[in-house]
Every structure is written in C-alpha cells, then in structure tokens.
Scaffold this active site. Sequence first.
Site, PDB file in Angstrom:
ATOM      1  CB  CYS A 102      -1.060  -0.232   0.998  1.00 41.07           C
ATOM      2  SG  CYS A 102      -2.120   1.166   1.532  1.00 41.07           S
ATOM      3  CB  CYS A 129       0.612   1.977   4.807  1.00 42.39           C
ATOM      4  SG  CYS A 129      -0.958   0.727   3.907  1.00 42.39           S
TER       5      CYS A 129
END
Length: 203
Positions: free
Chosen positions: A50, A53
Amino acid sequence: QQQQQQKPQHQKPKQKAQKVTGVIDLQASNFDASVRDGSVWLIEFYAPWCGHCKRFAPTYEKVAEHLHSLHAKQTDDDDDDNDDGRKVMVARIDGAADRALASRFSIRGYPTFFLVDGWNVYEFEGDRTLEDLVDFATDDYVEYDPIPFLNSPFGPMGQLRAMFILAGTKAISSFEWMVNEKGFSETVAAMLMIGSAIVVGMF
C-alpha cells in the site's frame, strides 16, 4: 557483651518497566492477549504494497513516540494531577498477511485505524495527520459511536468471520500439501477434501 553490629540492609531499587517508543507489531498469536493488558490500543491495519501506508509510516512512528512518551511520563510522575491512568499503546497489523484479524475488523482498505478500549472499538474517520490521530486516541474518540458489539471484532460476527477465513486458509494449505508434497492430482486432492468435509459435517 559486645553487640554484633548489624549491617544495614539496602533495598534494591525498583526496576522501571521497559519504555516502549516505536510502533508495536501485532498478529493473531498475540493480539487478544495484548489488548487485554488494561491499556487502550490505537491500531493501524496496513499492507506492505500500500503506497498510502508507506508514505504515512514515518508519521505513524511519530504518533507512537508521542503517545508512548505520554504514558511513560505518567509512570515516572505519580503526582501528576492530570494523570487519569489512561495509557494508549500504538500498534500495527499487516492485514494482507493476517487475513483472519483483518476479517474480524471488516477491513476493506488500507490504511485503516481503530481505537480498542476494552470491549469498545472505534473506527477513525478523520484526516491521516499526527495531530488528528493523537487527538482521536486521547480525546476525540468520545465523539464517535463504538462499533456495535454484534459486529465488532470481539462480537459473534467478528469471530465468525475470522473462523471462516482460518478455515479457508487451512483448506488451501491442505490442498497444496496433498498436491505438492504427497503427489496427489488436483482432482484426487479435491475429492479427499470434499469427503473430509462431509464426514466432519455428519458429526
């Protein structure tokens, strides 16, 4: 009579608990035991692939350092009038690797943040900033409605979702073991698994 001089007994200084500074990694093996320690837990579900993230990771480390320093100060200063004993631990869970836990929390995207306070679970819906997450963990969570217990990670639906994921994961692992390790064909392996499921369902 000479009185024997007694040596003064020195008390050993109390050892302070090891201070936690960074983000704590949780997984299925230590999750339930960790969140039952009496602390409040701010938890991020993330995935290694991600991009959001990865970009937020340094900020989340600062969130952890800030919140952990607050409860470390509470431990050192027992006379602090503002100390209500509420300690917030900051953790993260790899939802892509730990699908059972991600299922318990009904994760649909990354990153996702929750505050676990006993049986109450609050989902963060604000901006991903240092200030907003700290405020959410310390004060603003009271403005949120907790997830209803029926659907919460600790409720029956959350536990049931995790059981389905675990059962599916074990089934896939067993299928691959029969094919790759035991040399069964995929058809035979599938038939054996179906037969096992029928036998288990009869009891």
